[in-house]
Design an enzyme around this catalytic site. Sequence first.
Site, PDB file in Angstrom:
ATOM      1  N   CYS A   2       8.675   3.665  -0.626  1.00  0.00           N
ATOM      2  CA  CYS A   2       9.661   4.619  -1.450  1.00  0.00           C
ATOM      3  C   CYS A   2      10.442   3.379  -2.214  1.00  0.00           C
ATOM      4  O   CYS A   2      10.739   2.488  -2.417  1.00  0.00           O
ATOM      5  CB  CYS A   2      10.518   5.031  -0.881  1.00  0.00           C
ATOM      6  SG  CYS A   2       9.593   6.415   0.772  1.00  0.00           S
ATOM      7  N   ASP A  96       7.850   8.675  10.791  1.00  0.00           N
ATOM      8  CA  ASP A  96       8.333   7.339  10.903  1.00  0.00           C
ATOM      9  C   ASP A  96       9.681   7.659  10.141  1.00  0.00           C
ATOM     10  O   ASP A  96      10.901   7.089  10.985  1.00  0.00           O
ATOM     11  CB  ASP A  96       8.095   6.168  10.520  1.00  0.00           C
ATOM     12  CG  ASP A  96       7.161   5.292   8.922  1.00  0.00           C
ATOM     13  OD1 ASP A  96       7.180   6.606   8.144  1.00  0.00           O
ATOM     14  OD2 ASP A  96       7.044   4.551   8.599  1.00  0.00           O
ATOM     15  N   LEU A 259      -7.021  -6.215  -0.110  1.00  0.00           N
ATOM     16  CA  LEU A 259      -7.166  -6.788  -0.826  1.00  0.00           C
ATOM     17  C   LEU A 259      -7.850  -8.193   0.074  1.00  0.00           C
ATOM     18  O   LEU A 259      -7.842  -9.052   0.436  1.00  0.00           O
ATOM     19  CB  LEU A 259      -5.646  -7.259  -1.243  1.00  0.00           C
ATOM     20  CG  LEU A 259      -4.536  -6.123  -1.505  1.00  0.00           C
ATOM     21  CD1 LEU A 259      -3.718  -6.546  -2.419  1.00  0.00           C
ATOM     22  CD2 LEU A 259      -5.352  -5.197  -3.070  1.00  0.00           C
ATOM     23  N   ILE A 286      -9.690  -9.428  -7.573  1.00  0.00           N
ATOM     24  CA  ILE A 286      -9.914  -9.935  -9.086  1.00  0.00           C
ATOM     25  C   ILE A 286     -10.450 -11.000  -9.602  1.00  0.00           C
ATOM     26  O   ILE A 286     -10.046 -12.011  -8.690  1.00  0.00           O
ATOM     27  CB  ILE A 286      -8.471  -9.776  -9.880  1.00  0.00           C
ATOM     28  CG1 ILE A 286      -7.357  -8.070  -9.512  1.00  0.00           C
ATOM     29  CG2 ILE A 286      -8.345 -10.843 -10.927  1.00  0.00           C
ATOM     30  CD1 ILE A 286      -8.896  -8.079 -11.021  1.00  0.00           C
TER      31      ILE A 286
END
EC number: 6.3.5.4
Length: 614
Positions: A2, A96, A259, A286
Amino acid sequence: MCGILGSVNIPFSEDILDLIAHRGPDDFGIERFQIGEHDVHFGHRRLSIVDLSPAGHQPMVSPCGNYVLIFNGEIYNHQELRQRLPKNLEFKGHSDSETLLYYLINFGQQGIADLNGIFAFAFADKAKKRMILARDPFGVKPLYYSHSENGLVFSSEIRPIQALLNENEFDGQALASLLRLRYNAAPRTLFKNVQKVPSGHSIIWDISDAKITHESHFYASQLPKTIKGGKKELVDAYGDIVEASVKRQLLSDVEVGVLLSGGIDSAMIAALAKKHYTGKLKAFTIGFEGEFEEDEIADAKETAELLGLEHHVEKISFHDFLGLIKECSRIVEEPLATTSMIPMYYLAKLAAGHVKVVLTGQGADEPLGGYTRYRSEIIREHLPSPIRSVLKPTFQLLGTKNDQLIRGAKTMEIANEMERFLSVYEIFDKEEIQALLGKEDNLSKELIGHFYATLDCKSRNHPTEKMMALDTRLNLSDDLLNYTDKITMNFALECRVPMLDLELVRFMESLPLERKVNYREGKLIHKAYAEKLLPKKIINRKKKGFQSPTNRWFREEMETLKRLLLDSSSAFSKVFNLSSVTKILHDHASGYNKEKQIFLLLSIYYWFESNDTN
């Protein structure tokens, strides 16, 4: 994952909180309350990952109304922590965040050391009239603040702080250190009035009187004692802990991806995630249009096929490379010399179109000795002093243009350990900084020295271990993890780092040096475990790193760079000696690889352009 924003005596509204809306597009909240004579504001933008229900809403207030929490991150061991709490507690949900609230209520500041996760949070205790700001042990999540005697504002990003204070006093000392280290080490930033909480630190704010005071504490552990054990025993133990780390970090109520580069680290994380993930695991890579050795798509594709991953790839071009550097500089907020933020931008954008959470292989090189500088330190110890002293002039006589060799040879002759470390780290040396700015770097040694003392690095016999420990808390936190967090969160994507699991790093740092690195190669135990998990064709691939082909692009577009960096009307030109900048550009054009130096100068140029400083 967040974004948080809070203040004391500096009110803010929803429009300021929306400056970090990209960090949490799913929900938001602002809580206003009094502590003594002070007005306190807590704001939160939520990216819902664990407990998607309203029970995970923040700011989170205790039922008694005495405690308030805003939290960014994930606590991976929160279910274990719940077992230590009073049995009569009634939880509203399974987030959490709620675990953290009650854990801090019950254990206070001492409980922070028990948290295994990535986090930045603020916790207010109205009865004790104090507030805690804390950042995780390795600085995965950022936390900035600005304070005066009667005011405080803090946030996940710098933008809201600057919007509230409208103060942009430039810190020339911090700029000199930035040129040396290639990042601003905590607590400094390029703004005099904005600092960042160092990794592994908490700040206790006393707001019981009219004057707000604070104390900074290192809550994380010092370096552990070295353990003993045979190779097989330690490799097996390492594998168990790595696997447990990945399994812990799959905790999510939304889809998780990986990733994936062509290297061993992300392949290992992907293999373990695949083992414990229910559903089809997605991987993202990528590459670059044209023929570039940095392109890892072919290697990553082979890894994905071998592991049975759903593989998503994208090739990027450089039709607006300067525009992309400018945009990345805006997102990251702090200038850096690390060119890999360019492919990270596209990688995060690609992954965010499919998942809300990704795992990365980042974080193995520092605690396990994966970089050349660690092997060089081992080689140095075996070289007689007369040989060390002639390496640099020998390379100069030979006319080599390999910048890494030249700088490595220079460090060999430096006897003082801290000065040698700084020489290894530096992008620009002391003489170059003096030429560029007309001032010396008198800050970097102090910033590095803080962690050297705090971690008790002197307890380690070998300089390599000390350097690795420093890099794990500084180079990672303020450079690689900084841009990774800012760029992924720009696309509302949570990026988790299993290799920086608290238990795993403690184990890695307790290993004997010879199990991690020697003069030939690094990450020895890592590779030994990988042999049990991955095909040898993956393990034996040449390491490419996560880079972009800026070296070639800067040469091809040298005239464009000159028009930008040598513009005498720019804010950049009021601080930098343009004749020294010209020399750097000329050296790059003539065959020296100065891509990191140029990239850093461009980042600083765009920083000045977007910040009206005085």
